[in-house]
Design an enzyme around this catalytic site. Structure first.
Site, short mmCIF file in Angstrom:
data_model
loop_
_atom_site.label_atom_id
_atom_site.label_comp_id
_atom_site.label_asym_id
_atom_site.label_seq_id
_atom_site.Cartn_x
_atom_site.Cartn_y
_atom_site.Cartn_z
N GLU A 244 15.67 -14.93 -12.24
CA GLU A 244 15.09 -13.58 -12.37
C GLU A 244 15.39 -12.82 -13.46
OE1 GLU A 244 17.24 -11.42 -9.15
OE2 GLU A 244 16.19 -9.48 -9.75
N HIS B 40 12.05 -5.15 -7.74
CA HIS B 40 11.13 -5.97 -8.18
C HIS B 40 10.15 -5.56 -9.42
CE1 HIS B 40 11.38 -8.72 -4.38
NE2 HIS B 40 12.33 -8.97 -5.11
N GLU C 88 4.21 -6.73 -0.71
CA GLU C 88 4.87 -5.73 -0.95
C GLU C 88 4.04 -4.67 -1.90
OE1 GLU C 88 8.58 -7.17 -2.58
OE2 GLU C 88 8.02 -6.80 -4.74
#
Lengths: 293, 379
Positions: free
Chosen positions: A99, A252, A214
């Site tokens: 990430e 995110h 999303e």
């Protein structure tokens, strides 16, 4: 029986000696995953936990083990290099868990992967699990194995813990999973919802599909349009972020609504038009699919 | 750019001798609203037009070293140590120019329009055909032909075609080299110089990829934490992702997707989330404590929903963190805790035996209903 991986799949872990890589390698081995090699530059010739051979390069690891899948657990500044090293070693699939990779690095990676046969899942994703029982599963990434049950539902998602929520709802209601795949929350990523759904549609062992989307981007809309013309299996979806304020990045890097593009409402509309049942709230994801079965 | 009144005068002198009849002085601070700001010495306006070198030196003296207060600086204001001196030109046309990521192709994209000065959203709504896009191959960058294509589409010809193309190339280079997420020039102005020639001047805005700041210390240094929401800044220091919203039910969740879904289900049951808060997939007890502190700093909060799906992060550890933080902070608002996944039972036992008046909920739906009801019930 599943897509992308199965209990026979031989896996290499890039970054096997790091804290996170080591932790998940052990958990995946327990679940039955055939992790046949690790790569940490400078630590070639050693063994991880006295079991898994460690190599300096992906080329060495692939040549010695014949593995066709790798999972990446290296820090963000090194991740683009690790992905392209795996591509160069000609693995079939790279699952990148890391990430926080700079967008520019991923723009370069995507460009360099054009025309290559290797597929990329992620980055910033929980990975891929093929549930199995009694140490017969394949877990590539970080999805907690205890929530799974072997079965026939495919789950594809952009999120981590929200995926776990959906999977555990399925398991609680007695519905097992064929494959659970996280495509990751970054704006530039590898495989899309659509590509995973195409594979699940072709997989005779997957009898129903759950899509978790999303806000941000148009990956869900793209998938919805294809589903409308091609998928005859039951499909249920949930889209997170209906209450998110526009223009703010919700955790995110990809979850941002700009100028009306990428709204939850637009994605829900696209799913409904494609005949996909949309869960009205995140506690009803499994139930929404069950109603179609 | 200058740090002294004398230097400001010299720059202005040069502009006047080029035939301009006006120059503009702008106080350089890390904040907006300068034109309508007031200096603590009583002088009004951090942006002023001057018509003579003498006026420039007087105005510069009245600004340099002084504290400028604007509607964005807060009452403390900011000290002005640098001034920008520019000529005032006649604007003939305004254009729009931006570089950003095109998510469909995963490539950089340059976007231009003849409708400068307007918000791009407005242009997209009113005259979408007037937005011209060029996708850039990152392997070679913006090629000169692409820059000429865009400049020509904006109507530039003659020598302006070349200077505009060069400007576009430079703008792309700047976006790429600095790991920007957005570089927007609005307006890009075509101005008439005193000798009648045309030239281009810009007003640029950039945002940067926070994941890439580690390789741009010079950009990281420009970050002005005073301009950020103090709670969001503090959250960032603890590795938490917090965004303040307008509601009164605070949420603490692990994972961005589940955090958004938690906000959605609160809203679904008639409540309104006070924040987005992702404690991360591998949060430690210290982060849970920090999260409680941040949540409770928001005076609007009337209740808290904790939703943790334990995977690698085990629920019993998180439960201990919640109990410790709640005791330390003396939480007075109702709290609903929903723990699922790894060691959820142990976690719930810890919450139950803590003596704190917390409500445990097994499912997401039950948890959301419970907190909405608790917040709506008058105490």
């Amino acid at each position: 029986m599943s897509i992308l991986a199965n209990p026979e799949t031989r896996v290499i872990i890039q970054g096997i000696t790091g804290h996170y890589g080591a932790l998940h390698t052990r958990l995946s081995l327990e679940y039955g995953t055939r992790i046949v090699a690790g790569v940490t530059p400078g630590k070639g010739g050693t063994r991880f936990d006295e079991k898994v051979p460690v190599f300096n390069t992906m080329a060495d690891a692939v040549r010695e083990t014949g593995a066709k899948v790798s999972a990446i657990f290296v820090p963000p500044p090194l991740a683009a290099d690790a992905i392209l090293e795996a591509v160069d070693a000609e693995v079939d699939l790279v699952v990148c868990i890391t990430e926080g990779i700079p967008v520019k690095d991923m723009i370069k990676v995507k460009r360099a992967m054009e025309g290559k046969a290797t597929r990329l899942l992620g980055p910033n994703c929980p990975g891929l699990t093929t549930p199995g029982e009694g140490g017969q599963g394949c877990r590539i990434g970080i999805i907690p194995s205890l929530i799974h049950k072997k079965g026939h539902i495919g789950v594809v998602s952009r999120s981590g813990t929200l995926t776990y929520e959906a999977v555990s709802q399925l398991t609680q209601r007695g519905l097992g999973q064929s494959t659970c795949a996280g495509i990751g929350g970054d704006p530039v990523h590898g495989m899309s919802h659509l590509e995973i759904i195409q594979m699940m549609n072709d997989d005779p062992d997957t009898h129903g599909i759950i899509i978790i989307g999303e806000i941000g981007g148009s990956s869900e809309e793209e998938a919805a349009h294809w589903i409308k013309g091609h998928v005859r299996k039951p499909v249920a979806a949930f889209v997170a972020g209906a209450t998110a304020p526009p223009g703010r990045r919700m955790g995110h890097a990809g979850a941002i609504v700009n100028a009306g593009v990428g709204t939850a409402a637009a994605k829900i509309q696209a799913f409904k038009e494609a005949g996909v049942a949309v869960a009205p709230n995140p506690s009803l994801i499994a139930d929404t699919l069950i109603q179609l079965l | 750019m200058c740090r002294s009144a004398r230097k400001a005068q010299r720059i202005a002198q040069k502009l006047f001798s080029n035939g301009l009849d006006k120059v503009i002085l702008k106080a350089q601070i890390h904040s907006g609203g300068r034109g309508k700001g007031t200096f603590k010495n009583g002088v009004k306006g951090g942006v002023k037009i001057c018509q003579s070198p003498e006026e420039v030196i007087n105005v510069a003296k009245s600004m340099l070293g002084q504290i400028l207060v604007t509607n964005q600086t807060g009452p403390k204001g900011q000290k002005v140590s640098r001034l920008l001196v520019e000529g005032v030109y006649d604007i003939r046309r305004e254009y729009y120019l931006a570089v950003l990521l095109d998510r469909v192709t995963s490539r950089p994209m340059m976007m231009v329009s003849t409708e400068g000065g307007m918000e791009i959203e407005e242009i997209a709504r009113k005259t979408p055909e007037k937005i011209i896009r060029e996708i850039i191959d990152p392997a070679v960058g913006l090629m000169p032909y692409q820059a000429r294509k865009l400049a020509s589409a904006l109507g530039f010809t003659g020598s302006l075609l070349h200077s505009a193309s060069q400007l576009l190339a430079g703008v792309y280079q700047t976006w790429w080299e600095n790991d920007a997420t957005l570089l927007e020039i609005n307006p890009l102005c075509m101005v008439e110089l005193p000798d009648g020639r045309m030239s281009l001047v810009v007003d640029a805005k950039m945002s940067f990829d926070s994941n890439a700041l580690y390789r741009h210390p010079e950009i990281a240094e420009m970050r002005d934490t005073a301009e950020e929401s103090p709670l969001e800044f503090e959250a960032g220091q603890h590795g938490l992702n917090y965004i303040k919203l307008d509601g009164n039910i605070a949420c603490m969740v692990n994972g961005a997707g589940l955090a958004m879904a938690t906000m959605d289900i609160i809203h679904h049951h008639g409540g309104w989330p006070a924040n987005f808060l992702d404690v991360g997939g591998s949060a430690k007890t210290g982060q849970v404590a920090a999260a409680f502190k941040i949540i409770l700093s928001d005076p609007n909060v009337r209740g808290i929903l904790v939703n943790i799906f334990g995977g690698i992060m085990q629920c019993d550890i998180i439960a201990q963190g919640i109990v410790a933080a709640a005791r330390e902070r003396q939480v007075k608002v109702p709290v609903v805790v929903r723990l699922a996944g790894s060691k959820a039972e142990e976690g719930n036992r810890i919450i139950g035996q803590s003596g704190l008046n917390f409500t445990s909920a097994a499912g997401l739906d039950e948890a959301a209903r419970a907190i909405v009801q608790l917040v709506q019930t008058p105490v």
